[in-house]
Design a protein around this motif. Structure first.
Motif, PDB file in Angstrom:
ATOM      1  N   ALA A 192      47.136  56.079  43.450  1.00 58.06           N
ATOM      2  CA  ALA A 192      46.530  55.088  42.546  1.00 58.06           C
ATOM      3  C   ALA A 192      47.613  54.146  42.062  1.00 58.06           C
ATOM      4  CB  ALA A 192      45.873  55.775  41.355  1.00 58.06           C
ATOM      5  N   GLN A 193      47.192  53.044  41.512  1.00 57.90           N
ATOM      6  CA  GLN A 193      48.162  52.150  40.871  1.00 57.90           C
ATOM      7  C   GLN A 193      48.226  52.433  39.372  1.00 57.90           C
ATOM      8  OE1 GLN A 193      50.372  50.386  42.601  1.00 57.90           O
ATOM      9  NE2 GLN A 193      49.250  51.478  44.178  1.00 57.90           N
ATOM     10  N   LEU A 194      47.081  52.412  38.725  1.00 57.43           N
ATOM     11  CA  LEU A 194      47.010  52.677  37.290  1.00 57.43           C
ATOM     12  C   LEU A 194      46.084  53.871  37.084  1.00 57.43           C
ATOM     13  CD1 LEU A 194      46.452  49.011  36.035  1.00 57.43           C
ATOM     14  CD2 LEU A 194      48.615  50.177  36.471  1.00 57.43           C
ATOM     15  N   TRP A 195      46.479  54.792  36.224  1.00 60.40           N
ATOM     16  CA  TRP A 195      45.720  56.012  36.026  1.00 60.40           C
ATOM     17  C   TRP A 195      45.570  56.252  34.527  1.00 60.40           C
ATOM     18  CZ3 TRP A 195      45.891  59.773  40.437  1.00 60.40           C
ATOM     19  CH2 TRP A 195      45.030  60.863  40.247  1.00 60.40           C
ATOM     20  N   VAL A 217      49.407  45.806  42.745  1.00 66.57           N
ATOM     21  CA  VAL A 217      49.139  45.697  44.183  1.00 66.57           C
ATOM     22  C   VAL A 217      49.023  47.091  44.786  1.00 66.57           C
ATOM     23  CG1 VAL A 217      49.983  44.848  46.408  1.00 66.57           C
ATOM     24  CG2 VAL A 217      50.412  43.520  44.331  1.00 66.57           C
ATOM     25  N   ARG A 218      47.910  47.333  45.490  1.00 64.02           N
ATOM     26  CA  ARG A 218      47.710  48.610  46.155  1.00 64.02           C
ATOM     27  C   ARG A 218      47.728  48.431  47.671  1.00 64.02           C
ATOM     28  NH1 ARG A 218      43.130  48.956  48.821  1.00 64.02           N
ATOM     29  NH2 ARG A 218      43.249  51.177  49.226  1.00 64.02           N
ATOM     30  N   ALA A 219      48.120  49.514  48.344  1.00 64.80           N
ATOM     31  CA  ALA A 219      47.989  49.588  49.794  1.00 64.80           C
ATOM     32  C   ALA A 219      47.077  50.751  50.148  1.00 64.80           C
ATOM     33  CB  ALA A 219      49.357  49.773  50.453  1.00 64.80           C
ATOM     34  N   THR A 220      47.200  51.864  49.416  1.00 57.85           N
ATOM     35  CA  THR A 220      46.371  53.044  49.629  1.00 57.85           C
ATOM     36  C   THR A 220      45.892  53.549  48.271  1.00 57.85           C
ATOM     37  OG1 THR A 220      48.235  54.587  49.462  1.00 57.85           O
ATOM     38  CG2 THR A 220      47.716  53.720  51.665  1.00 57.85           C
ATOM     39  N   GLY A 221      44.985  54.514  48.303  1.00 57.72           N
ATOM     40  CA  GLY A 221      44.514  55.103  47.054  1.00 57.72           C
ATOM     41  C   GLY A 221      43.677  54.124  46.240  1.00 57.72           C
ATOM     42  N   ALA A 222      43.420  54.504  45.002  1.00 59.35           N
ATOM     43  CA  ALA A 222      42.587  53.700  44.108  1.00 59.35           C
ATOM     44  C   ALA A 222      43.419  52.667  43.369  1.00 59.35           C
ATOM     45  CB  ALA A 222      41.896  54.613  43.098  1.00 59.35           C
ATOM     46  N   LEU A 223      42.789  51.568  43.045  1.00 57.14           N
ATOM     47  CA  LEU A 223      43.443  50.591  42.185  1.00 57.14           C
ATOM     48  C   LEU A 223      43.562  51.177  40.781  1.00 57.14           C
ATOM     49  CD1 LEU A 223      44.495  47.631  42.053  1.00 57.14           C
ATOM     50  CD2 LEU A 223      42.186  46.989  41.336  1.00 57.14           C
ATOM     51  N   LEU A 224      42.444  51.677  40.257  1.00 59.87           N
ATOM     52  CA  LEU A 224      42.383  52.292  38.926  1.00 59.87           C
ATOM     53  C   LEU A 224      41.732  53.660  39.059  1.00 59.87           C
ATOM     54  CD1 LEU A 224      40.989  49.187  37.008  1.00 59.87           C
ATOM     55  CD2 LEU A 224      43.365  49.867  37.227  1.00 59.87           C
ATOM     56  N   GLN A 225      42.401  54.698  38.601  1.00 59.37           N
ATOM     57  CA  GLN A 225      41.900  56.067  38.715  1.00 59.37           C
ATOM     58  C   GLN A 225      41.672  56.641  37.320  1.00 59.37           C
ATOM     59  OE1 GLN A 225      41.369  57.624  41.682  1.00 59.37           O
ATOM     60  NE2 GLN A 225      40.615  59.442  40.658  1.00 59.37           N
ATOM     61  N   GLY A 226      40.694  57.507  37.180  1.00 54.06           N
ATOM     62  CA  GLY A 226      40.433  58.156  35.900  1.00 54.06           C
ATOM     63  C   GLY A 226      39.308  57.473  35.143  1.00 54.06           C
ATOM     64  N   ASP A 227      39.331  57.573  33.820  1.00 53.88           N
ATOM     65  CA  ASP A 227      38.263  57.055  32.966  1.00 53.88           C
ATOM     66  C   ASP A 227      38.624  55.682  32.400  1.00 53.88           C
ATOM     67  OD1 ASP A 227      36.361  56.472  31.023  1.00 53.88           O
ATOM     68  OD2 ASP A 227      36.252  58.523  30.298  1.00 53.88           O
ATOM     69  N   TRP A 228      37.934  54.677  32.862  1.00 56.76           N
ATOM     70  CA  TRP A 228      38.171  53.284  32.420  1.00 56.76           C
ATOM     71  C   TRP A 228      36.937  52.746  31.702  1.00 56.76           C
ATOM     72  CZ3 TRP A 228      42.877  51.000  32.833  1.00 56.76           C
ATOM     73  CH2 TRP A 228      43.830  51.710  33.592  1.00 56.76           C
ATOM     74  N   SER A 229      36.284  53.600  30.932  1.00 51.93           N
ATOM     75  CA  SER A 229      35.012  53.223  30.308  1.00 51.93           C
ATOM     76  C   SER A 229      35.153  52.586  28.928  1.00 51.93           C
ATOM     77  CB  SER A 229      34.101  54.453  30.229  1.00 51.93           C
ATOM     78  OG  SER A 229      34.679  55.444  29.404  1.00 51.93           O
ATOM     79  N   GLY A 230      36.325  52.297  28.479  1.00 48.78           N
ATOM     80  CA  GLY A 230      36.502  51.640  27.186  1.00 48.78           C
ATOM     81  C   GLY A 230      37.705  52.192  26.456  1.00 48.78           C
ATOM     82  N   GLY A 231      37.994  51.599  25.291  1.00 43.43           N
ATOM     83  CA  GLY A 231      39.122  52.061  24.500  1.00 43.43           C
ATOM     84  C   GLY A 231      40.462  51.546  24.976  1.00 43.43           C
ATOM     85  N   PHE A 232      40.458  50.422  25.687  1.00 43.81           N
ATOM     86  CA  PHE A 232      41.682  49.766  26.139  1.00 43.81           C
ATOM     87  C   PHE A 232      41.392  48.271  26.218  1.00 43.81           C
ATOM     88  CE2 PHE A 232      39.236  50.379  29.914  1.00 43.81           C
ATOM     89  CZ  PHE A 232      39.466  49.255  30.674  1.00 43.81           C
ATOM     90  N   VAL A 233      42.459  47.478  26.346  1.00 39.44           N
ATOM     91  CA  VAL A 233      42.334  46.033  26.490  1.00 39.44           C
ATOM     92  C   VAL A 233      42.987  45.644  27.812  1.00 39.44           C
ATOM     93  CG1 VAL A 233      43.038  43.796  25.550  1.00 39.44           C
ATOM     94  CG2 VAL A 233      42.402  45.654  23.991  1.00 39.44           C
ATOM     95  N   SER A 234      42.306  44.807  28.577  1.00 38.12           N
ATOM     96  CA  SER A 234      42.861  44.289  29.830  1.00 38.12           C
ATOM     97  C   SER A 234      42.679  42.780  29.829  1.00 38.12           C
ATOM     98  CB  SER A 234      42.150  44.924  31.028  1.00 38.12           C
ATOM     99  OG  SER A 234      42.652  44.402  32.249  1.00 38.12           O
ATOM    100  N   ARG A 235      43.785  42.059  30.054  1.00 39.65           N
ATOM    101  CA  ARG A 235      43.677  40.600  30.090  1.00 39.65           C
ATOM    102  C   ARG A 235      44.833  39.995  30.892  1.00 39.65           C
ATOM    103  NH1 ARG A 235      44.474  41.096  24.015  1.00 39.65           N
ATOM    104  NH2 ARG A 235      46.723  41.312  23.807  1.00 39.65           N
ATOM    105  N   GLY A 236      44.476  38.983  31.645  1.00 35.41           N
ATOM    106  CA  GLY A 236      45.474  38.193  32.353  1.00 35.41           C
ATOM    107  C   GLY A 236      46.282  38.939  33.391  1.00 35.41           C
ATOM    108  N   ASN A 237      45.698  39.901  34.071  1.00 35.00           N
ATOM    109  CA  ASN A 237      46.399  40.642  35.116  1.00 35.00           C
ATOM    110  C   ASN A 237      46.061  40.070  36.489  1.00 35.00           C
ATOM    111  OD1 ASN A 237      47.585  42.967  33.512  1.00 35.00           O
ATOM    112  ND2 ASN A 237      45.429  43.105  32.942  1.00 35.00           N
ATOM    113  N   VAL A 238      46.938  40.297  37.439  1.00 35.67           N
ATOM    114  CA  VAL A 238      46.697  39.925  38.833  1.00 35.67           C
ATOM    115  C   VAL A 238      46.493  41.219  39.601  1.00 35.67           C
ATOM    116  CG1 VAL A 238      47.644  38.863  40.910  1.00 35.67           C
ATOM    117  CG2 VAL A 238      48.169  37.890  38.666  1.00 35.67           C
ATOM    118  N   PHE A 239      45.336  41.357  40.225  1.00 36.44           N
ATOM    119  CA  PHE A 239      45.027  42.532  41.036  1.00 36.44           C
ATOM    120  C   PHE A 239      44.962  42.115  42.499  1.00 36.44           C
ATOM    121  CE2 PHE A 239      43.016  43.467  36.891  1.00 36.44           C
ATOM    122  CZ  PHE A 239      43.621  44.671  36.605  1.00 36.44           C
TER     123      PHE A 239
END
Length: 182
Positions: free
Chosen positions: A71-74, A92-114
């Motif tokens: 994964a990239q971010l877990w 940047v990913r080549a294999t695995g998940a871009l985001l792994q685990g629980d991403w259902s809230g409780g964080f802030v994401s802004r202005g990233n390049v995926f």
């Protein structure tokens, strides 16, 4: 811990980190609070470039996170407070998940390049960027080739036409990092 007191992880080059059960580039463990990680490069880890395992009000800002195997971010799980803020990172990913685990809230994401080397950028639940933005409240992130050069001797250098400029990513130079001669 007092959220106003920060630990800063800045201008490091973490690469080729391997482990049997876990091996991360940047890892915020239980109770991590007020940590800021910025202007770091994480390249080729077995489990992920970044992992948040519980914590509060941490920040991942202006980092280059490349080619984690699994994964990239877990993120271990959702908490009822802001666990962390992800802003202006190149992921940047080549294999695995871009985001792994629980991403259902409780964080802030802004202005990233995926980006994905195979061109298939998939967010949790099979979402596109638009779906991810609606689901996670992401603001201003893009799917764009940042022209990261992980195989160069300076993987913090971005090639011409990088999509990172549109999100306000600020290039940094890690020339000279690492052990210093005595």
């Amino acid at each position: 811990a007092d959220a106003a007191v920060h630990t800063t992880i800045r201008r490091n080059y973490f690469h080729d980190i391997a482990g049997r059960s876990i091996a991360w580039g940047i890892y915020f463990d239980e109770g991590s609070t007020g940590i800021v990680a910025e202007e770091n490069v994480v390249l080729r880890t077995t489990h992920g470039s970044f992992h948040q395992h519980y914590g509060r009000d941490n920040t991942m800002r202006n980092n280059i996170l490349l080619l984690g195997r699994d994964a990239q971010l877990w993120r271990t799980r959702r908490e009822e407070h802001n666990s962390f803020t992800l802003e202006r990172n190149i992921v940047v990913r080549a294999t695995g998940a871009l985001l792994q685990g629980d991403w259902s809230g409780g964080f802030v994401s802004r202005g990233n390049v995926f980006w994905s080397l195979d061109g298939k950028v998939v967010f949790p639940g099979g979402a596109t960027l638009d779906g991810w933005a609606r689901q996670a409240g992401d603001q201003g992130s893009v799917v764009a080739d940042p022209h990261a050069m992980p195989d160069s001797s300076t993987p913090w250098t971005l090639g011409a036409g990088s999509g990172a400029a549109v999100v306000g990513f600020v290039p940094f130079d890690l020339t000279g990092v690492g052990p210093r001669p005595k």
